[in-house]
Design a protein around this motif. Structure first.
Motif, mmCIF file in Angstrom:
data_model
loop_
_atom_site.group_PDB
_atom_site.id
_atom_site.type_symbol
_atom_site.label_atom_id
_atom_site.label_comp_id
_atom_site.label_asym_id
_atom_site.label_seq_id
_atom_site.Cartn_x
_atom_site.Cartn_y
_atom_site.Cartn_z
ATOM 1 N N TRP A 47 -50.014 -15.254 4.376
ATOM 2 C CA TRP A 47 -48.594 -15.056 4.624
ATOM 3 C C TRP A 47 -48.436 -13.795 5.462
ATOM 4 O O TRP A 47 -49.256 -12.885 5.352
ATOM 5 C CB TRP A 47 -47.849 -14.926 3.290
ATOM 6 C CG TRP A 47 -48.083 -16.100 2.397
ATOM 7 C CD1 TRP A 47 -49.150 -16.296 1.567
ATOM 8 C CD2 TRP A 47 -47.264 -17.267 2.258
ATOM 9 N NE1 TRP A 47 -49.047 -17.506 0.926
ATOM 10 C CE2 TRP A 47 -47.893 -18.128 1.324
ATOM 11 C CE3 TRP A 47 -46.056 -17.664 2.825
ATOM 12 C CZ2 TRP A 47 -47.359 -19.351 0.954
ATOM 13 C CZ3 TRP A 47 -45.521 -18.880 2.453
ATOM 14 C CH2 TRP A 47 -46.171 -19.717 1.528
ATOM 15 N N PRO A 48 -47.384 -13.736 6.293
ATOM 16 C CA PRO A 48 -46.292 -14.707 6.455
ATOM 17 C C PRO A 48 -46.734 -15.970 7.186
ATOM 18 O O PRO A 48 -47.749 -15.976 7.878
ATOM 19 C CB PRO A 48 -45.266 -13.927 7.281
ATOM 20 C CG PRO A 48 -46.084 -12.967 8.069
ATOM 21 C CD PRO A 48 -47.211 -12.563 7.169
ATOM 22 N N ARG A 49 -45.932 -17.024 7.046
ATOM 23 C CA ARG A 49 -46.154 -18.267 7.777
ATOM 24 C C ARG A 49 -44.805 -18.807 8.239
ATOM 25 O O ARG A 49 -43.776 -18.564 7.608
ATOM 26 C CB ARG A 49 -46.881 -19.296 6.913
ATOM 27 C CG ARG A 49 -46.144 -19.698 5.658
ATOM 28 C CD ARG A 49 -46.871 -20.809 4.898
ATOM 29 N NE ARG A 49 -48.200 -20.413 4.472
ATOM 30 C CZ ARG A 49 -48.992 -21.171 3.716
ATOM 31 N NH1 ARG A 49 -48.567 -22.352 3.294
ATOM 32 N NH2 ARG A 49 -50.186 -20.761 3.365
ATOM 33 N N THR A 50 -44.830 -19.537 9.327
ATOM 34 C CA THR A 50 -43.599 -20.080 9.904
ATOM 35 C C THR A 50 -43.569 -21.591 9.719
ATOM 36 O O THR A 50 -44.531 -22.283 10.047
ATOM 37 C CB THR A 50 -43.487 -19.732 11.396
ATOM 38 O OG1 THR A 50 -43.464 -18.305 11.538
ATOM 39 C CG2 THR A 50 -42.212 -20.307 11.994
ATOM 40 N N THR A 60 -39.444 -18.337 9.027
ATOM 41 C CA THR A 60 -40.597 -17.514 8.676
ATOM 42 C C THR A 60 -40.482 -17.055 7.230
ATOM 43 O O THR A 60 -39.476 -16.451 6.839
ATOM 44 C CB THR A 60 -40.703 -16.292 9.599
ATOM 45 O OG1 THR A 60 -40.893 -16.738 10.946
ATOM 46 C CG2 THR A 60 -41.885 -15.415 9.196
ATOM 47 N N LEU A 61 -41.498 -17.359 6.447
ATOM 48 C CA LEU A 61 -41.577 -16.925 5.056
ATOM 49 C C LEU A 61 -42.554 -15.761 4.999
ATOM 50 O O LEU A 61 -43.743 -15.920 5.273
ATOM 51 C CB LEU A 61 -42.038 -18.077 4.167
ATOM 52 C CG LEU A 61 -41.185 -19.353 4.232
ATOM 53 C CD1 LEU A 61 -41.790 -20.442 3.350
ATOM 54 C CD2 LEU A 61 -39.746 -19.070 3.822
ATOM 55 N N GLU A 62 -42.049 -14.595 4.658
ATOM 56 C CA GLU A 62 -42.867 -13.383 4.693
ATOM 57 C C GLU A 62 -43.938 -13.377 3.608
ATOM 58 O O GLU A 62 -45.056 -12.910 3.824
ATOM 59 C CB GLU A 62 -41.972 -12.143 4.553
ATOM 60 C CG GLU A 62 -40.970 -11.967 5.692
ATOM 61 C CD GLU A 62 -41.647 -11.714 7.033
ATOM 62 O OE1 GLU A 62 -42.811 -11.257 7.044
ATOM 63 O OE2 GLU A 62 -41.013 -11.988 8.071
ATOM 64 N N THR A 63 -43.583 -13.892 2.434
ATOM 65 C CA THR A 63 -44.525 -13.936 1.312
ATOM 66 C C THR A 63 -44.428 -15.296 0.633
ATOM 67 O O THR A 63 -43.487 -16.061 0.865
ATOM 68 C CB THR A 63 -44.215 -12.836 0.276
ATOM 69 O OG1 THR A 63 -42.879 -13.026 -0.223
ATOM 70 C CG2 THR A 63 -44.336 -11.447 0.897
ATOM 71 N N LYS A 64 -45.393 -15.585 -0.215
ATOM 72 C CA LYS A 64 -45.391 -16.846 -0.954
ATOM 73 C C LYS A 64 -44.178 -16.891 -1.877
ATOM 74 O O LYS A 64 -43.988 -15.998 -2.707
ATOM 75 C CB LYS A 64 -46.680 -16.960 -1.766
ATOM 76 C CG LYS A 64 -46.862 -18.288 -2.469
ATOM 77 C CD LYS A 64 -48.235 -18.330 -3.128
ATOM 78 C CE LYS A 64 -48.475 -19.657 -3.819
ATOM 79 N NZ LYS A 64 -49.826 -19.725 -4.417
ATOM 80 N N GLU A 173 -46.701 -26.875 2.057
ATOM 81 C CA GLU A 173 -46.809 -25.860 3.103
ATOM 82 C C GLU A 173 -45.871 -24.690 2.819
ATOM 83 O O GLU A 173 -46.232 -23.527 3.010
ATOM 84 C CB GLU A 173 -46.478 -26.481 4.462
ATOM 85 C CG GLU A 173 -46.647 -25.518 5.632
ATOM 86 C CD GLU A 173 -46.254 -26.141 6.954
ATOM 87 O OE1 GLU A 173 -46.463 -25.480 7.991
ATOM 88 O OE2 GLU A 173 -45.731 -27.272 6.960
ATOM 89 N N CYS A 174 -44.676 -24.996 2.341
ATOM 90 C CA CYS A 174 -43.711 -23.943 2.010
ATOM 91 C C CYS A 174 -44.150 -23.127 0.800
ATOM 92 O O CYS A 174 -43.877 -21.929 0.711
ATOM 93 C CB CYS A 174 -42.341 -24.542 1.712
ATOM 94 S SG CYS A 174 -41.485 -25.215 3.136
ATOM 95 N N GLY A 176 -47.362 -22.878 -0.478
ATOM 96 C CA GLY A 176 -48.756 -22.460 -0.538
ATOM 97 C C GLY A 176 -49.583 -23.304 -1.480
ATOM 98 O O GLY A 176 -50.493 -22.818 -2.148
#
Length: 332
Positions: A47-50, A60-64, A173-174, A176
């Motif tokens: 993370w982060p992941r888009t 964009t999700l900065e953390t799980k 995916e959102c 993890g």
């Protein structure tokens, strides 16, 4: 007796589901609570992941995410299948107590009720401080004004996939939970393959899946093309729909059903309410007493069976339950 079949299948199957998921029911955190779960998620993207959602937006999700709220109660099963109970949901109590697939979780899962789907309690949602909100992008259900308001509370990711596998993958995916989702998909695909072989001797028998709409003798058809898990000959159960069975979901009259005259009918339940203890209903008394209903081949041969209301949402747990119920009903 036919209702008893569905009940027995539900209890035996859900016992197995609980065995795999019991470790997370009391904790709404997305963090795995067991060493096995930790290993499942090991090595996944950092993370982060888009995420690109159903509206084409890049989020964009900065953390799980650890505090996930859902504005579509139909997503509830997917969340539990990934061992990530939401902190809040629309129709939370009704779904947990009304879906046979979720009833075993109802006493332990701490899911706040956000009220109606079209008018959720956003003040409560603010108080709960979610770090992710999941919402539908399905036409006719997406409310862009609600989407805009929810987006001011937390990042909102939208979904619009009728395919249960794809939905499980994008949810994973959102959250993890990719490896866990793939393991679940592999298990269900194996179950589908085994069940298709068991049902291969019934390819000359026609099957309809439907639910009564509004207690007026009209039925909503669970279509063949939009629900491949039931009718696809290669990747689904391979059930044979009757002539004129719609590829897309539509409402038909009792007379229209009689014209199809399937050999087997699976009636899907409708939500109960707190007033009746969340007992599902399947067929109105007027329809059941109708001479047209009584003339159906499936009725005469005792081939009317019952599927849990959760099947209408098409989640992974209800697909597993639906498969088990159909196989048991047709071959035993």
């Amino acid at each position: 007796m036919k209702k008893l079949i569905g009940t027995i299948v539900s209890l035996s199957l859900l016992t197995g589901i609980l065995a795999g998921c019991a470790g997370t029911l009391a904790d709404n955190s997305a963090t795995p609570t067991s060493e096995a779960a930790s290993k499942t998620d090991a090595g996944q993207a950092a993370w982060p992941r888009t995420i690109k959602d159903a509206l084409g937006k890049q989020i964009t999700l900065e953390t799980k995410p650890k505090r996930v709220a859902i504005l579509d109660f139909g997503f509830m099963e997917t969340m539990f299948a990934l061992e990530t109970p939401p902190i809040a949901a629309t129709y939370a109590e009704r779904t947990l107590k009304g879906f046979g697939t979720l009833q075993p979780y109802a006493a332990h899962a701490q899911v706040e009720n956000l009220g109606e789907v079209r008018a959720p309690n956003l003040e409560k949602l603010v108080e709960l401080k979610p770090d992710l909100i999941l919402y539908t992008a399905e036409p006719g259900h997406l409310d862009m004004k609600l989407y805009a308001k929810a987006s001011q509370i937390a990042p909102v990711v939208t979904f619009n996939s009728p395919d249960w596998k794809k939905q499980l993958q994008v949810f994973a995916e959102c959250l993890g939970k990719e490896k866990q989702a793939e393991a679940y998909i592999s298990a269900i695909e194996a179950l589908i393959g085994e069940s298709r072989k068991k049902l291969s001797g019934y390819s000359d028998k026609t099957v309809a899946l439907l639910f009564e709409s509004g207690n007026k003798g009209n039925f909503v058809i669970i279509s063949s093309a939009e629900n491949p898990v039931w009718f696809n000959k290669e990747n689904g159960l391979g059930l044979t729909p009757p002539d004129a069975y719609p590829e897309k979901g539509e409402t038909i009259s009792l007379e229209g059903l009689a014209a199809m005259n399937p050999d087997y009918i699976f009636l899907i339940g409708s939500f109960g309410s707190e007033a009746n203890g969340y007992t599902q209903s399947y067929l109105s008394e007027n329809t059941q007493a109708s001479s047209v209903w009584q003339s159906l081949t499936a009725v005469k041969n005792g081939h009317i069976y019952y599927l849990d209301a959760a099947v209408r949402a098409g989640g992974p747990l209800s697909i597993e339950l639906g498969i088990a119920t159909i196989v048991k009903s047709m071959i035993e």
